[in-house]
Design an enzyme around this catalytic site. Structure first.
Site, mmCIF file in Angstrom:
data_model
loop_
_atom_site.group_PDB
_atom_site.id
_atom_site.type_symbol
_atom_site.label_atom_id
_atom_site.label_comp_id
_atom_site.label_asym_id
_atom_site.label_seq_id
_atom_site.Cartn_x
_atom_site.Cartn_y
_atom_site.Cartn_z
ATOM 1 N N ASP A 184 -4.683 -17.021 -10.279
ATOM 2 C CA ASP A 184 -5.760 -16.045 -10.418
ATOM 3 C C ASP A 184 -7.083 -16.748 -10.715
ATOM 4 O O ASP A 184 -7.102 -17.740 -11.446
ATOM 5 C CB ASP A 184 -5.411 -15.049 -11.537
ATOM 6 C CG ASP A 184 -6.238 -13.784 -11.453
ATOM 7 O OD1 ASP A 184 -6.896 -13.556 -10.420
ATOM 8 O OD2 ASP A 184 -6.227 -13.016 -12.431
ATOM 9 N N ASN A 194 -2.715 -6.382 -2.991
ATOM 10 C CA ASN A 194 -3.871 -7.100 -2.431
ATOM 11 C C ASN A 194 -4.406 -6.464 -1.139
ATOM 12 O O ASN A 194 -5.513 -6.780 -0.713
ATOM 13 C CB ASN A 194 -3.545 -8.574 -2.178
ATOM 14 C CG ASN A 194 -3.494 -9.423 -3.439
ATOM 15 O OD1 ASN A 194 -2.797 -10.434 -3.498
ATOM 16 N ND2 ASN A 194 -4.237 -9.046 -4.472
HETATM 17 C C1 IPE Z 1 -6.140 -15.141 -6.616
HETATM 18 O O1 IPE Z 1 -7.508 -15.214 -6.954
HETATM 19 C C2 IPE Z 1 -5.983 -15.089 -5.135
HETATM 20 C C3 IPE Z 1 -4.753 -14.526 -4.577
HETATM 21 C C4 IPE Z 1 -3.578 -15.010 -4.812
HETATM 22 C C5 IPE Z 1 -4.864 -13.406 -3.613
HETATM 23 P P1 IPE Z 1 -8.388 -13.906 -6.925
HETATM 24 O O2 IPE Z 1 -8.803 -13.663 -5.523
HETATM 25 O O3 IPE Z 1 -7.661 -12.780 -7.575
HETATM 26 O O4 IPE Z 1 -9.657 -14.314 -7.768
HETATM 27 P P2 IPE Z 1 -10.505 -13.379 -8.754
HETATM 28 O O5 IPE Z 1 -9.535 -12.737 -9.715
HETATM 29 O O6 IPE Z 1 -11.202 -12.360 -7.910
HETATM 30 O O7 IPE Z 1 -11.445 -14.317 -9.433
HETATM 31 MG MG MG Z 2 -7.688 -11.863 -9.401
#
Ligand code: IPE
Ligand code: MG
Length: 255
Positions: A23, A71
């Site tokens: 994350d 997602n």
């Molecule tokens: C994790 O980072 C990416 C995935 C595994 C999809 P994020 O995309 O959630 O990053 P933040 O939380 O927006 O900073």
């Molecule tokens: Mg995230």
């Protein structure tokens, strides 16, 4: 790549199964005035550095949350990037994983029609390529969510009951475990979520029943095998009791 100093590590108490919630990629990119996708690209380096480190430390299973069932709610452009990226990453990285004797698994809803066929093909190829490997098992949790996984397991078990193949009284915890996405997957020992968020977000709910949690306040692209080692050293200092009582000899520390 910097070499790891493994001298403080107890080789007999390495967590057998480590889960990673990657994350903070988007925030890492935002802080640098970059597009969010650049954060995902940087995060790939962290993941593969951790895979190498996990192998060197003797971890048996590593599960990384690369795309969650939630997602899909992101901007369509980011979703399209993540689909392409997850496929491209396999093409670029699977040979080295194979060289490292890693066995690749995928956990997630691959029958979902939103998952492009290209991705399914690469995933099947990667599983096939590495199926006889005997080193670390690497699970990519892709289009994964625990509620999906438990719902699917329930459906499979219900079908067997409906067909008269299984008596409901014979259903045990083991029946549920063997109907999860990767039946061979052991319970989770250590769960690491980067970026300072303290949430499980529908990741390995069943498997995490007795897991230890680590929440390093570092954005995922800044994470690496050294940070992984630190989390494992911290894990080795903890007293895992699995619901048992505190040992009287250290009860005072535990009040
Ligand atoms: C994790 O980072 C990416 C995935 C595994 C999809 P994020 O995309 O959630 O990053 P933040 O939380 O927006 O900073
Ligand atoms: Mg995230």
């Amino acid at each position: 790549m910097r070499e790891l100093d493994l001298s403080g590590l107890d080789p007999d108490a390495v967590p057998n199964h480590v889960g990673l919630i990657l994350d903070g990629n988007g925030r890492w990119a935002n802080q640098r005035g970059l597009h969010r996708t650049e954060g995902h690209r940087a995060g790939e380096e962290s993941l593969f550095d951790c895979i190498r480190g996990a192998i060197d430390m003797g971890v048996g299973w590593l599960t990384a949350f690369t795309f969650s069932t939630e997602n899909w709610s992101r901007d369509p452009e980011e979703v399209a990037f993540l689909m392409w990226f997850n496929e491209d990453l396999l093409v670029r990285r699977r040979d080295v994983l194979h060289e490292w004797n890693v066995r690749i698994f995928f956990a997630g809803d691959l029958a979902d029609e939103r998952v492009p066929e290209r991705n399914r093909i690469r995933m099947r190829e990667s599983e096939e390529l590495t199926k006889d490997n005997t080193g670390m098992s690497m699970v990519f949790a892709f289009n994964y969510g625990s509620r999906w996984e438990l719902t699917e397991a329930t459906r499979k078990i219900a079908r067997r009951v409906a067909s008269g193949d299984l008596d409901p009284e014979e259903i045990t915890e083991f029946t549920i475990a063997e109907n999860l996405a990767v039946p061979e997957m052991p319970d989770l020992d250590l769960l690491i979520r980067s970026s300072g968020e303290h949430r499980l977000s529908n990741f390995l709910l069943w498997q995490a029943a007795y897991a230890e949690f680590a929440f390093p306040g570092i954005l995922w692209p800044d994470f690496d095998k050294q940070r992984l080692l630190e989390a494992i050293l911290e894990y080795q200092r903890r007293d895992r009791r699995f619901g048992g009582a505190v040992d009287r000899s250290d009860a005072e520390d535990d009040r």
